[in-house]
Design an enzyme around this catalytic site. Structure first.
Site, PDB file in Angstrom:
ATOM      1  N   SER A 254       0.829  -1.191   0.000  1.00 53.80           N
ATOM      2  CA  SER A 254       0.000   0.000   0.000  1.00 53.80           C
ATOM      3  C   SER A 254       0.871   1.250   0.000  1.00 53.80           C
ATOM      4  O   SER A 254       2.087   1.164   0.004  1.00 53.80           O
ATOM      5  CB  SER A 254      -0.925   0.009   1.207  1.00 53.80           C
ATOM      6  OG  SER A 254      -0.154   0.191   2.375  1.00 53.80           O
ATOM      7  N   LYS A 255       0.195   2.393  -0.008  1.00 47.70           N
ATOM      8  CA  LYS A 255       0.943   3.653  -0.157  1.00 47.70           C
ATOM      9  C   LYS A 255       2.028   3.829   0.896  1.00 47.70           C
ATOM     10  O   LYS A 255       3.071   4.403   0.630  1.00 47.70           O
ATOM     11  CB  LYS A 255       0.014   4.880  -0.072  1.00 47.70           C
ATOM     12  CG  LYS A 255      -1.234   4.784  -0.884  1.00 47.70           C
ATOM     13  CD  LYS A 255      -2.397   4.291  -0.027  1.00 47.70           C
ATOM     14  CE  LYS A 255      -3.117   3.155  -0.757  1.00 47.70           C
ATOM     15  NZ  LYS A 255      -3.742   2.186   0.132  1.00 47.70           N
ATOM     16  N   ARG A 256       1.739   3.345   2.082  1.00 48.70           N
ATOM     17  CA  ARG A 256       2.725   3.606   3.136  1.00 48.70           C
ATOM     18  C   ARG A 256       4.039   2.866   2.923  1.00 48.70           C
ATOM     19  O   ARG A 256       4.987   3.025   3.677  1.00 48.70           O
ATOM     20  CB  ARG A 256       2.139   3.270   4.504  1.00 48.70           C
ATOM     21  CG  ARG A 256       1.951   1.823   4.766  1.00 48.70           C
ATOM     22  CD  ARG A 256       1.080   1.573   5.986  1.00 48.70           C
ATOM     23  NE  ARG A 256       0.488   0.263   5.911  1.00 48.70           N
ATOM     24  CZ  ARG A 256       1.167  -0.854   6.212  1.00 48.70           C
ATOM     25  NH1 ARG A 256       2.394  -0.790   6.615  1.00 48.70           N
ATOM     26  NH2 ARG A 256       0.567  -2.022   6.102  1.00 48.70           N
ATOM     27  N   HIS A 257       4.090   2.025   1.888  1.00 47.71           N
ATOM     28  CA  HIS A 257       5.340   1.340   1.592  1.00 47.71           C
ATOM     29  C   HIS A 257       6.229   2.159   0.667  1.00 47.71           C
ATOM     30  O   HIS A 257       7.169   1.637   0.084  1.00 47.71           O
ATOM     31  CB  HIS A 257       5.066  -0.024   0.962  1.00 47.71           C
ATOM     32  CG  HIS A 257       4.488  -1.005   1.933  1.00 47.71           C
ATOM     33  ND1 HIS A 257       3.241  -1.543   1.788  1.00 47.71           N
ATOM     34  CD2 HIS A 257       4.988  -1.515   3.079  1.00 47.71           C
ATOM     35  CE1 HIS A 257       3.000  -2.352   2.814  1.00 47.71           C
ATOM     36  NE2 HIS A 257       4.028  -2.346   3.609  1.00 47.71           N
ATOM     37  N   GLY A 258       5.908   3.438   0.514  1.00 45.29           N
ATOM     38  CA  GLY A 258       6.746   4.268  -0.353  1.00 45.29           C
ATOM     39  C   GLY A 258       6.343   4.120  -1.801  1.00 45.29           C
ATOM     40  O   GLY A 258       5.161   4.032  -2.109  1.00 45.29           O
TER      41      GLY A 258
END
Length: 491
Positions: A254-258
RNA sequence: GCCCCCAUCGUCUAGUGGUUAGGACGACGGCCCUUCAAGCCGUUAACAGGGAUUCGAAUUCCCUUGGGGGUACCA
Protein backbone atom coordinates in the site's frame (compact mmCIF):
# COMPACT_ATOMS: atom_id res chain seq x y z
CA UNK A 1 -12.03 -26.46 -21.48
CA UNK A 2 -11.77 -25.83 -25.16
CA UNK A 3 -13.37 -22.45 -24.92
CA UNK A 4 -11.27 -19.69 -26.37
CA UNK A 5 -9.13 -17.97 -23.81
CA UNK A 6 -10.61 -14.66 -22.74
CA UNK A 7 -9.20 -12.97 -19.68
CA UNK A 8 -9.68 -9.57 -18.19
CA UNK A 9 -8.01 -6.99 -16.05
CA UNK A 10 -10.76 -5.34 -14.06
CA UNK A 11 -9.46 -2.50 -11.96
CA UNK A 12 -11.61 -0.03 -10.15
CA UNK A 13 -10.69 3.57 -10.79
CA UNK A 14 -9.94 4.42 -7.20
CA UNK A 15 -6.32 5.39 -7.48
CA UNK A 16 -3.13 4.91 -9.42
CA UNK A 17 -2.26 1.33 -10.21
CA UNK A 18 0.54 0.05 -8.03
CA UNK A 19 2.93 -2.70 -8.90
CA UNK A 20 0.66 -5.32 -7.37
CA UNK A 21 -2.34 -4.42 -9.49
CA UNK A 22 -0.28 -4.18 -12.56
CA UNK A 23 1.40 -7.50 -11.98
CA UNK A 24 -2.07 -9.01 -12.11
CA UNK A 25 -2.65 -7.21 -15.39
CA UNK A 26 0.65 -8.51 -16.69
CA UNK A 27 -0.13 -12.12 -15.85
CA UNK A 28 -3.49 -11.82 -17.55
CA UNK A 29 -1.89 -10.28 -20.58
CA UNK A 30 0.84 -12.92 -20.74
CA UNK A 31 -1.70 -15.67 -20.39
CA UNK A 32 -3.85 -14.21 -23.15
CA UNK A 33 -0.96 -13.69 -25.53
CA UNK A 34 0.54 -17.07 -24.82
CA UNK A 35 -2.75 -18.75 -25.63
CA UNK A 36 -3.70 -16.53 -28.53
CA UNK A 37 -6.64 -15.35 -26.49
CA UNK A 38 -8.19 -12.00 -25.81
CA UNK A 39 -7.18 -9.58 -23.12
CA UNK A 40 -10.02 -7.38 -21.95
CA UNK A 41 -9.93 -4.23 -19.90
CA UNK A 42 -13.04 -3.62 -17.86
CA UNK A 43 -13.48 -0.71 -15.53
CA UNK A 44 -15.27 -1.62 -12.32
CA UNK A 45 -16.56 1.77 -11.35
CA UNK A 46 -19.40 0.69 -9.13
CA UNK A 47 -18.36 2.58 -6.06
CA UNK A 48 -19.29 6.16 -6.72
CA UNK A 49 -17.88 7.36 -3.43
CA UNK A 50 -14.40 6.01 -4.00
CA UNK A 51 -14.03 7.15 -7.55
CA UNK A 52 -10.85 9.14 -8.10
CA UNK A 53 -10.45 11.68 -10.85
CA UNK A 54 -7.66 10.77 -13.22
CA UNK A 55 -7.56 7.16 -12.12
CA UNK A 56 -8.78 5.88 -15.45
CA UNK A 57 -6.08 7.81 -17.24
CA UNK A 58 -3.42 6.42 -15.01
CA UNK A 59 -4.67 2.89 -15.60
CA UNK A 60 -4.50 3.43 -19.33
CA UNK A 61 -1.11 5.10 -19.13
CA UNK A 62 0.29 2.33 -16.98
CA UNK A 63 -0.84 -0.40 -19.33
CA UNK A 64 0.46 1.51 -22.28
CA UNK A 65 3.83 2.08 -20.70
CA UNK A 66 4.31 -1.62 -20.12
CA UNK A 67 2.98 -2.44 -23.56
CA UNK A 68 0.03 -4.43 -22.25
CA UNK A 69 -2.33 -3.83 -25.11
CA UNK A 70 -5.92 -4.89 -24.68
CA UNK A 71 -8.24 -6.26 -27.34
CA UNK A 72 -11.46 -4.97 -25.90
CA UNK A 73 -12.11 -2.16 -23.51
CA UNK A 74 -12.43 1.58 -23.00
CA UNK A 75 -11.56 3.60 -26.03
CA UNK A 76 -11.52 0.72 -28.43
CA UNK A 77 -14.80 -0.94 -27.58
CA UNK A 78 -15.55 -4.51 -28.54
CA UNK A 79 -18.42 -6.89 -29.08
CA UNK A 80 -19.21 -7.23 -25.38
CA UNK A 81 -19.31 -3.60 -24.34
CA UNK A 82 -19.79 -1.28 -22.74
CA UNK A 83 -16.68 -1.89 -20.69
CA UNK A 84 -17.54 0.47 -17.88
CA UNK A 85 -19.73 -1.12 -15.27
CA UNK A 86 -21.38 2.19 -14.55
CA UNK A 87 -22.85 1.94 -18.03
CA UNK A 88 -24.30 -1.48 -17.45
CA UNK A 89 -26.47 -0.76 -14.45
CA UNK A 90 -29.67 -2.04 -16.08
CA UNK A 91 -28.14 -5.43 -16.63
CA UNK A 92 -27.25 -5.80 -12.98
CA UNK A 93 -30.63 -4.59 -11.81
CA UNK A 94 -32.54 -6.99 -13.96
CA UNK A 95 -30.25 -9.80 -12.90
CA UNK A 96 -30.89 -8.98 -9.29
CA UNK A 97 -34.61 -9.05 -9.94
CA UNK A 98 -34.35 -12.41 -11.61
CA UNK A 99 -32.46 -13.70 -8.63
CA UNK A 100 -35.19 -12.45 -6.31
CA UNK A 101 -37.87 -14.00 -8.45
CA UNK A 102 -36.03 -17.28 -8.42
CA UNK A 103 -35.76 -17.25 -4.64
CA UNK A 104 -32.00 -16.76 -4.62
CA UNK A 105 -32.00 -13.24 -3.28
CA UNK A 106 -34.14 -10.92 -1.20
CA UNK A 107 -34.75 -7.31 -0.35
CA UNK A 108 -33.20 -6.11 2.87
CA UNK A 109 -34.50 -2.99 4.53
CA UNK A 110 -32.11 -2.91 7.44
CA UNK A 111 -30.57 0.48 7.99
CA UNK A 112 -26.83 0.98 8.12
CA UNK A 113 -27.31 2.03 11.72
CA UNK A 114 -28.95 -1.23 12.62
CA UNK A 115 -26.26 -3.22 10.85
CA UNK A 116 -23.67 -1.27 12.67
CA UNK A 117 -25.05 -1.81 16.12
CA UNK A 118 -25.62 -5.45 15.26
CA UNK A 119 -21.95 -5.84 14.46
CA UNK A 120 -20.89 -4.11 17.61
CA UNK A 121 -23.07 -6.45 19.56
CA UNK A 122 -21.58 -9.44 17.80
CA UNK A 123 -18.09 -8.20 18.49
CA UNK A 124 -18.92 -7.76 22.15
CA UNK A 125 -20.26 -11.28 22.39
CA UNK A 126 -17.28 -12.56 20.41
CA UNK A 127 -19.56 -13.93 17.76
CA UNK A 128 -18.57 -14.03 14.11
CA UNK A 129 -19.81 -10.87 12.46
CA UNK A 130 -22.40 -11.22 9.77
CA UNK A 131 -25.84 -10.19 8.74
CA UNK A 132 -28.46 -11.76 10.98
CA UNK A 133 -30.82 -12.41 8.06
CA UNK A 134 -33.70 -10.53 9.56
CA UNK A 135 -35.12 -9.67 6.15
CA UNK A 136 -34.48 -13.05 4.58
CA UNK A 137 -38.03 -14.27 4.99
CA UNK A 138 -40.07 -11.12 4.75
CA UNK A 139 -43.60 -11.59 3.44
CA UNK A 140 -44.99 -9.75 0.43
CA UNK A 141 -47.09 -7.40 2.55
CA UNK A 142 -44.19 -6.52 4.76
CA UNK A 143 -42.06 -5.72 1.77
CA UNK A 144 -44.64 -3.45 0.23
CA UNK A 145 -45.24 -1.82 3.56
CA UNK A 146 -41.55 -1.04 4.06
CA UNK A 147 -41.23 0.19 0.52
CA UNK A 148 -44.22 2.43 1.09
CA UNK A 149 -42.38 3.91 4.04
CA UNK A 150 -39.83 5.15 1.56
CA UNK A 151 -36.99 2.85 2.51
CA UNK A 152 -34.88 1.84 -0.46
CA UNK A 153 -33.79 -1.71 0.14
CA UNK A 154 -30.60 -3.44 -0.84
CA UNK A 155 -30.67 -6.86 -2.42
CA UNK A 156 -28.92 -9.65 -0.59
CA UNK A 157 -27.97 -13.08 -1.78
CA UNK A 158 -29.48 -16.07 0.01
CA UNK A 159 -26.58 -18.24 1.03
CA UNK A 160 -27.67 -21.87 1.41
CA UNK A 161 -27.90 -22.59 5.12
CA UNK A 162 -26.18 -25.92 4.83
CA UNK A 163 -23.66 -27.79 2.74
CA UNK A 164 -20.40 -26.61 1.39
CA UNK A 165 -19.11 -24.81 -1.64
CA UNK A 166 -16.15 -26.34 -3.38
CA UNK A 167 -14.20 -25.07 -6.30
CA UNK A 168 -10.95 -25.88 -7.95
CA UNK A 169 -8.35 -23.19 -8.19
CA UNK A 170 -5.74 -23.71 -10.88
CA UNK A 171 -3.00 -22.61 -8.56
CA UNK A 172 -4.25 -23.83 -5.20
CA UNK A 173 -6.27 -26.91 -5.99
CA UNK A 174 -9.58 -27.71 -4.33
CA UNK A 175 -10.79 -25.17 -1.84
CA UNK A 176 -13.73 -25.89 0.44
CA UNK A 177 -15.93 -23.47 2.34
CA UNK A 178 -18.77 -24.32 4.69
CA UNK A 179 -21.85 -22.42 3.60
CA UNK A 180 -22.68 -21.85 7.23
CA UNK A 181 -19.69 -19.51 7.48
CA UNK A 182 -20.86 -17.38 4.57
CA UNK A 183 -22.74 -14.16 4.92
CA UNK A 184 -25.83 -13.06 2.99
CA UNK A 185 -23.82 -10.48 1.11
CA UNK A 186 -25.23 -7.51 -0.74
CA UNK A 187 -25.74 -7.74 -4.49
CA UNK A 188 -27.34 -4.42 -5.19
CA UNK A 189 -26.73 -1.33 -3.11
CA UNK A 190 -29.44 1.14 -2.25
CA UNK A 191 -27.99 3.64 -4.67
CA UNK A 192 -28.85 1.24 -7.45
CA UNK A 193 -25.24 0.24 -8.12
CA UNK A 194 -24.21 -3.39 -7.91
CA UNK A 195 -21.50 -4.59 -5.59
CA UNK A 196 -18.35 -6.08 -7.02
CA UNK A 197 -19.70 -9.57 -6.56
CA UNK A 198 -22.77 -9.11 -8.72
CA UNK A 199 -21.26 -6.97 -11.42
CA UNK A 200 -18.17 -9.06 -11.69
CA UNK A 201 -20.03 -12.32 -12.12
CA UNK A 202 -22.55 -10.94 -14.55
CA UNK A 203 -19.88 -9.36 -16.69
CA UNK A 204 -17.51 -12.25 -16.65
CA UNK A 205 -20.35 -14.40 -17.86
CA UNK A 206 -21.63 -11.98 -20.47
CA UNK A 207 -18.15 -11.22 -21.70
CA UNK A 208 -17.42 -14.93 -21.89
CA UNK A 209 -14.38 -14.73 -19.69
CA UNK A 210 -12.74 -18.13 -19.60
CA UNK A 211 -10.21 -17.66 -16.81
CA UNK A 212 -10.31 -15.37 -13.85
CA UNK A 213 -6.75 -14.53 -12.87
CA UNK A 214 -6.86 -12.24 -9.92
CA UNK A 215 -5.02 -11.54 -6.71
CA UNK A 216 -5.15 -13.94 -3.81
CA UNK A 217 -7.12 -11.51 -1.69
CA UNK A 218 -10.18 -12.61 -3.67
CA UNK A 219 -9.92 -16.23 -2.75
CA UNK A 220 -12.19 -15.97 0.23
CA UNK A 221 -14.97 -14.33 -1.74
CA UNK A 222 -14.84 -16.92 -4.46
CA UNK A 223 -17.45 -19.18 -2.83
CA UNK A 224 -19.91 -16.30 -3.12
CA UNK A 225 -19.13 -16.07 -6.77
CA UNK A 226 -19.45 -19.78 -7.31
CA UNK A 227 -22.81 -19.79 -5.56
CA UNK A 228 -23.92 -16.88 -7.71
CA UNK A 229 -22.95 -18.65 -10.90
CA UNK A 230 -24.94 -21.64 -9.76
CA UNK A 231 -27.98 -19.57 -8.87
CA UNK A 232 -27.95 -17.94 -12.24
CA UNK A 233 -27.36 -21.14 -14.07
CA UNK A 234 -24.12 -19.89 -15.54
CA UNK A 235 -21.07 -21.98 -16.05
CA UNK A 236 -18.31 -20.57 -13.86
CA UNK A 237 -14.98 -19.64 -15.39
CA UNK A 238 -11.77 -21.21 -14.21
CA UNK A 239 -10.13 -19.47 -11.28
CA UNK A 240 -6.47 -18.85 -10.60
CA UNK A 241 -5.63 -16.83 -7.54
CA UNK A 242 -2.28 -15.21 -7.91
CA UNK A 243 0.08 -14.78 -4.99
CA UNK A 244 0.00 -11.33 -3.56
CA UNK A 245 2.82 -8.81 -3.68
CA UNK A 246 3.91 -7.66 -0.27
CA UNK A 247 5.71 -4.69 1.15
CA UNK A 248 9.00 -5.15 3.00
CA UNK A 249 7.02 -5.68 6.21
CA UNK A 250 5.19 -8.58 4.58
CA UNK A 251 1.83 -6.87 4.57
CA UNK A 252 -0.28 -6.14 1.55
CA UNK A 253 1.33 -3.48 -0.58
CA UNK A 254 0.00 0.00 0.00
CA UNK A 255 0.94 3.65 -0.16
CA UNK A 256 2.73 3.61 3.14
CA UNK A 257 5.34 1.34 1.59
CA UNK A 258 6.75 4.27 -0.35
CA UNK A 259 7.08 4.01 -4.08
CA UNK A 260 4.48 1.56 -5.26
CA UNK A 261 2.70 3.43 -7.98
CA UNK A 262 3.86 2.04 -11.28
CA UNK A 263 4.29 5.37 -12.98
CA UNK A 264 6.47 6.52 -10.14
CA UNK A 265 8.99 3.94 -11.29
CA UNK A 266 8.93 5.43 -14.73
CA UNK A 267 9.66 8.80 -13.19
CA UNK A 268 12.55 7.32 -11.30
CA UNK A 269 14.11 6.16 -14.53
CA UNK A 270 13.17 2.53 -14.71
CA UNK A 271 12.67 1.01 -18.15
CA UNK A 272 9.37 -0.60 -18.93
CA UNK A 273 11.01 -3.73 -20.28
CA UNK A 274 12.93 -4.17 -17.04
CA UNK A 275 9.73 -3.62 -15.11
CA UNK A 276 7.90 -6.24 -17.16
CA UNK A 277 10.72 -8.72 -16.73
CA UNK A 278 10.97 -8.11 -13.03
CA UNK A 279 7.24 -8.24 -12.39
CA UNK A 280 6.90 -11.45 -14.37
CA UNK A 281 9.41 -13.05 -12.04
CA UNK A 282 7.44 -12.05 -9.00
CA UNK A 283 5.42 -15.19 -8.58
CA UNK A 284 6.40 -16.92 -11.76
CA UNK A 285 9.61 -18.49 -12.98
CA UNK A 286 10.76 -20.25 -16.08
CA UNK A 287 13.33 -22.58 -14.58
CA UNK A 288 16.12 -22.71 -12.06
CA UNK A 289 18.25 -20.01 -13.60
CA UNK A 290 16.75 -17.73 -16.22
CA UNK A 291 16.45 -14.14 -15.10
CA UNK A 292 16.61 -11.86 -18.10
CA UNK A 293 13.75 -12.44 -20.48
CA UNK A 294 12.37 -10.39 -23.30
CA UNK A 295 8.70 -9.77 -23.71
CA UNK A 296 8.67 -12.46 -26.36
CA UNK A 297 10.42 -14.98 -24.12
CA UNK A 298 7.83 -14.25 -21.50
CA UNK A 299 4.87 -14.66 -23.83
CA UNK A 300 6.32 -17.83 -25.30
CA UNK A 301 6.94 -19.45 -21.96
CA UNK A 302 4.32 -18.16 -19.57
CA UNK A 303 2.14 -20.74 -17.92
CA UNK A 304 -0.10 -20.86 -14.90
CA UNK A 305 1.49 -24.15 -13.88
CA UNK A 306 4.66 -22.30 -13.00
CA UNK A 307 3.02 -19.63 -10.92
CA UNK A 308 3.95 -20.00 -7.28
CA UNK A 309 1.73 -19.87 -4.22
CA UNK A 310 3.67 -17.69 -1.87
CA UNK A 311 3.41 -13.97 -1.51
CA UNK A 312 6.46 -12.11 -2.73
CA UNK A 313 8.14 -9.06 -1.33
CA UNK A 314 8.89 -6.44 -3.92
CA UNK A 315 12.67 -6.36 -4.02
CA UNK A 316 13.68 -2.92 -5.23
CA UNK A 317 17.39 -3.78 -5.16
CA UNK A 318 16.92 -6.52 -7.65
CA UNK A 319 14.73 -4.41 -9.90
CA UNK A 320 17.41 -1.75 -9.90
CA UNK A 321 20.06 -4.28 -10.80
CA UNK A 322 17.90 -5.63 -13.59
CA UNK A 323 17.22 -2.15 -14.86
CA UNK A 324 20.96 -1.59 -15.05
CA UNK A 325 21.44 -4.63 -17.19
CA UNK A 326 18.67 -3.46 -19.50
CA UNK A 327 20.23 -0.04 -19.79
CA UNK A 328 23.56 -1.56 -20.69
CA UNK A 329 21.89 -3.68 -23.35
CA UNK A 330 20.14 -0.78 -25.02
CA UNK A 331 21.36 0.34 -28.42
CA UNK A 332 23.25 3.61 -28.23
CA UNK A 333 20.66 5.64 -30.08
CA UNK A 334 17.88 4.17 -28.06
CA UNK A 335 19.57 5.03 -24.81
CA UNK A 336 20.10 8.56 -26.05
CA UNK A 337 16.39 8.93 -26.74
CA UNK A 338 15.44 7.52 -23.41
CA UNK A 339 17.87 9.63 -21.47
CA UNK A 340 16.83 12.92 -22.99
CA UNK A 341 13.64 13.42 -20.98
CA UNK A 342 15.57 12.83 -17.79
CA UNK A 343 18.29 15.25 -18.78
CA UNK A 344 15.68 17.83 -19.69
CA UNK A 345 14.20 17.37 -16.29
CA UNK A 346 17.45 17.41 -14.33
CA UNK A 347 19.55 20.00 -16.08
CA UNK A 348 19.27 23.60 -14.88
CA UNK A 349 17.50 26.16 -17.01
CA UNK A 350 20.78 27.83 -18.06
CA UNK A 351 21.66 24.85 -20.18
CA UNK A 352 20.37 25.73 -23.57
CA UNK A 353 17.80 23.56 -25.26
CA UNK A 354 17.29 21.55 -27.25
CA UNK A 355 19.99 19.32 -25.86
CA UNK A 356 22.54 18.10 -28.35
CA UNK A 357 21.91 14.52 -29.35
CA UNK A 358 25.48 14.41 -30.63
CA UNK A 359 26.86 15.26 -27.23
CA UNK A 360 24.60 12.79 -25.46
CA UNK A 361 25.68 10.13 -27.87
CA UNK A 362 29.27 10.73 -26.86
CA UNK A 363 28.34 10.58 -23.19
CA UNK A 364 26.47 7.29 -23.44
CA UNK A 365 29.48 4.98 -23.62
CA UNK A 366 30.99 6.74 -20.63
CA UNK A 367 28.08 6.51 -18.25
CA UNK A 368 26.20 3.50 -19.53
CA UNK A 369 28.05 1.12 -17.27
CA UNK A 370 27.80 3.36 -14.29
CA UNK A 371 24.09 3.90 -13.96
CA UNK A 372 21.20 1.71 -13.02
CA UNK A 373 18.41 4.11 -13.87
CA UNK A 374 17.87 6.86 -16.40
CA UNK A 375 17.67 9.28 -13.55
CA UNK A 376 21.16 8.28 -12.50
CA UNK A 377 22.18 8.79 -16.10
CA UNK A 378 21.10 12.41 -15.88
CA UNK A 379 22.60 12.93 -12.45
CA UNK A 380 25.91 11.52 -13.53
CA UNK A 381 26.27 13.46 -16.72
CA UNK A 382 25.06 16.92 -15.86
CA UNK A 383 28.55 18.43 -15.77
CA UNK A 384 29.00 17.69 -19.45
CA UNK A 385 26.36 20.31 -20.10
CA UNK A 386 27.49 23.01 -17.69
CA UNK A 387 30.08 25.62 -18.48
CA UNK A 388 32.23 25.27 -15.40
CA UNK A 389 31.34 22.71 -12.77
CA UNK A 390 30.47 24.00 -9.36
CA UNK A 391 32.30 22.45 -6.48
CA UNK A 392 33.87 23.35 -3.20
CA UNK A 393 37.52 24.39 -3.48
CA UNK A 394 38.43 22.13 -0.62
CA UNK A 395 37.77 19.19 -2.87
CA UNK A 396 40.92 20.06 -4.81
CA UNK A 397 42.93 19.35 -1.70
CA UNK A 398 40.93 16.32 -0.85
CA UNK A 399 42.54 13.02 -0.17
CA UNK A 400 45.58 12.77 -2.41
CA UNK A 401 47.38 16.07 -2.58
CA UNK A 402 47.10 18.01 0.64
CA UNK A 403 49.49 20.78 -0.24
CA UNK A 404 48.16 23.87 -1.99
CA UNK A 405 51.35 24.66 -3.91
CA UNK A 406 51.73 21.13 -5.17
CA UNK A 407 48.16 21.06 -6.37
CA UNK A 408 48.50 24.41 -8.05
CA UNK A 409 51.67 23.37 -9.80
CA UNK A 410 50.09 20.13 -10.96
CA UNK A 411 47.05 21.82 -12.44
CA UNK A 412 49.20 24.46 -14.11
CA UNK A 413 51.45 21.85 -15.66
CA UNK A 414 48.43 19.97 -16.93
CA UNK A 415 47.00 23.17 -18.33
CA UNK A 416 50.23 23.98 -20.07
CA UNK A 417 50.53 20.55 -21.57
CA UNK A 418 46.96 20.42 -22.78
CA UNK A 419 47.20 23.85 -24.36
CA UNK A 420 49.86 22.55 -26.65
CA UNK A 421 48.20 19.30 -27.43
CA UNK A 422 47.58 19.08 -31.16
CA UNK A 423 45.19 16.20 -31.05
CA UNK A 424 42.62 16.23 -28.30
CA UNK A 425 41.48 12.69 -27.77
CA UNK A 426 41.69 10.18 -24.96
CA UNK A 427 44.85 8.55 -26.26
CA UNK A 428 46.73 11.81 -26.68
CA UNK A 429 45.60 12.98 -23.27
CA UNK A 430 46.83 9.83 -21.69
CA UNK A 431 50.09 10.13 -23.65
CA UNK A 432 50.52 13.55 -22.18
CA UNK A 433 49.23 13.21 -18.65
CA UNK A 434 50.63 9.85 -17.63
CA UNK A 435 54.27 10.79 -18.20
CA UNK A 436 53.60 14.21 -16.74
CA UNK A 437 52.45 12.60 -13.56
CA UNK A 438 55.83 10.95 -13.25
CA UNK A 439 57.72 14.11 -14.16
CA UNK A 440 56.11 16.10 -11.41
CA UNK A 441 56.38 13.24 -9.00
CA UNK A 442 52.77 12.73 -8.16
CA UNK A 443 51.11 9.34 -8.14
CA UNK A 444 48.82 8.91 -11.12
CA UNK A 445 45.90 8.21 -8.85
CA UNK A 446 46.34 11.50 -7.03
CA UNK A 447 47.11 13.50 -10.12
CA UNK A 448 44.21 12.20 -12.14
CA UNK A 449 41.98 12.56 -9.15
CA UNK A 450 42.88 16.20 -8.86
CA UNK A 451 42.21 16.80 -12.53
CA UNK A 452 38.97 14.92 -12.28
CA UNK A 453 37.74 17.34 -9.67
CA UNK A 454 38.93 20.30 -11.68
CA UNK A 455 37.20 19.13 -14.81
CA UNK A 456 34.03 17.50 -13.50
CA UNK A 457 33.71 18.92 -10.04
CA UNK A 458 33.28 15.42 -8.71
CA UNK A 459 35.27 12.75 -7.07
CA UNK A 460 33.41 10.09 -8.97
CA UNK A 461 33.06 10.39 -12.71
CA UNK A 462 33.68 8.41 -15.86
CA UNK A 463 37.30 7.77 -16.87
CA UNK A 464 39.20 11.03 -17.01
CA UNK A 465 40.72 11.06 -20.49
CA UNK A 466 37.57 10.04 -22.24
CA UNK A 467 35.59 12.50 -20.22
CA UNK A 468 37.95 15.30 -21.17
CA UNK A 469 37.89 14.27 -24.79
CA UNK A 470 34.12 14.53 -24.83
CA UNK A 471 34.21 17.88 -23.08
CA UNK A 472 36.62 19.33 -25.57
CA UNK A 473 39.82 21.26 -25.28
CA UNK A 474 38.38 24.72 -24.70
CA UNK A 475 36.10 23.70 -21.96
CA UNK A 476 38.76 21.63 -20.22
CA UNK A 477 41.13 24.53 -20.31
CA UNK A 478 38.49 26.79 -18.86
CA UNK A 479 37.87 24.33 -16.08
CA UNK A 480 41.55 24.13 -15.30
CA UNK A 481 41.77 27.91 -15.29
CA UNK A 482 38.96 28.03 -12.87
CA UNK A 483 40.65 25.47 -10.63
CA UNK A 484 43.88 27.47 -10.73
CA UNK A 485 42.02 30.58 -9.63
CA UNK A 486 40.32 28.70 -6.89
CA UNK A 487 43.63 27.41 -5.61
CA UNK A 488 45.29 30.80 -5.75
CA UNK A 489 42.54 32.51 -3.83
CA UNK A 490 42.54 29.74 -1.29
CA UNK A 491 44.15 30.99 1.88
C1' G B 1 -12.73 -14.38 17.38
C1' C B 2 -14.22 -17.05 12.86
C1' C B 3 -13.08 -18.63 7.70
C1' C B 4 -9.46 -19.37 3.83
C1' C B 5 -4.49 -19.46 1.90
C1' C B 6 0.74 -19.97 2.52
C1' A B 7 5.72 -21.74 4.64
C1' U B 8 13.45 -23.52 0.92
C1' C B 9 19.34 -18.61 2.02
C1' G B 10 17.95 -11.43 4.40
C1' U B 11 15.00 -11.02 -0.61
C1' C B 12 13.12 -13.37 -5.51
C1' U B 13 13.17 -18.43 -6.56
C1' A B 14 14.55 -23.92 -8.66
C1' G B 15 13.40 -28.41 -6.63
C1' U B 16 7.20 -32.95 -7.26
C1' G B 17 10.93 -39.67 -2.57
C1' G B 18 17.44 -40.86 -3.32
C1' U B 19 20.83 -33.62 -5.31
C1' U B 20 27.49 -31.87 -2.28
C1' A B 21 19.60 -28.54 -1.80
C1' G B 22 20.79 -25.12 -7.71
C1' G B 23 20.39 -19.94 -9.69
C1' A B 24 19.67 -14.53 -9.05
C1' C B 25 19.71 -9.83 -6.02
C1' G B 26 22.19 -8.08 -1.76
C1' A B 27 26.41 -8.38 1.47
C1' C B 28 31.60 -9.60 1.87
C1' G B 29 36.56 -10.72 -0.34
C1' G B 30 39.69 -10.88 -4.72
C1' C B 31 41.22 -9.81 -9.82
C1' C B 32 41.16 -5.59 -13.19
C1' C B 33 42.19 -0.35 -12.30
C1' U B 34 43.17 7.11 -12.71
C1' U B 35 37.91 7.48 -9.14
C1' C B 36 33.28 4.98 -9.59
C1' A B 37 31.08 1.37 -12.10
C1' A B 38 30.88 -2.75 -15.36
C1' G B 39 33.10 -7.55 -16.04
C1' C B 40 35.28 -12.02 -14.06
C1' C B 41 36.42 -15.27 -9.73
C1' G B 42 35.23 -16.67 -4.86
C1' U B 43 32.78 -16.54 0.18
C1' U B 44 28.47 -15.97 3.12
C1' A B 45 23.46 -17.86 3.79
C1' A B 46 17.81 -21.81 3.66
C1' C B 47 14.33 -26.70 3.73
C1' A B 48 9.92 -23.12 10.81
C1' G B 49 9.20 -27.18 14.75
C1' G B 50 7.25 -31.99 16.01
C1' G B 51 5.18 -36.51 14.74
C1' A B 52 3.61 -40.28 10.87
C1' U B 53 4.40 -43.08 6.07
C1' U B 54 8.90 -45.08 3.74
C1' C B 55 14.83 -48.74 3.06
C1' G B 56 15.04 -43.39 2.21
C1' A B 57 11.90 -37.36 2.86
C1' A B 58 12.63 -30.08 1.33
C1' U B 59 9.33 -33.17 -1.55
C1' U B 60 3.36 -37.35 0.98
C1' C B 61 -0.05 -37.05 5.56
C1' C B 62 -1.27 -34.94 10.51
C1' C B 63 -0.45 -31.43 14.49
C1' U B 64 1.90 -27.01 16.31
C1' U B 65 3.96 -22.40 15.30
C1' G B 66 4.53 -18.34 12.20
C1' G B 67 2.96 -15.13 8.24
C1' G B 68 -0.77 -13.30 5.00
C1' G B 69 -5.71 -12.47 3.24
C1' G B 70 -10.95 -12.11 4.14
C1' U B 71 -14.73 -11.08 7.54
C1' A B 72 -18.46 -3.58 4.39
C1' C B 73 -24.62 -0.96 0.97
C1' C B 74 -14.98 -1.13 -0.95
C1' A B 75 -12.96 -3.34 -4.78
Amino acid sequence: MNKPVRVRYAPSPTGFPHVGNIRTALFNWLFARHNNGKFILRIEDTDVSRKVEGALDSILTSLKWLGLDFDEGPGIGGPYGPYFQSQRLDIYRSTAEKLIAGGYAYYCFCSPERLDSMRQEQAKLKQPPGYDRRCRNLGKEEISKLKAEGITPVVRFKIPLEGQTVFNDIIRGDVVFENSTQDDFVLLKSDGFPTYHLANIVDDHLMEVSHVLRADEWLSSTPRHVLLYQAMGYEAPLFAHLPIILGPDRSKLSKRHGTTSLMEFKKQGYLSEAMVNFLALLGWSLDEKTEIMSRKDLVDNFSLERVGKTGAIFNLEKLTWMNGTYIRALRENELVSRAIPFLEETLPAEVKRPLSRELIKLIVPLVRERVRTLKEFADMSDFFFMEIPEYSTSLLLGKGIKNKETALMAVQRAHGGIEQLAKFDATSLEGLLRPLSEQIGIKTGDFFGLLRIAVTGRMVAPPLFQTMAVMGKDKCLKCLDSAIKKLITLK
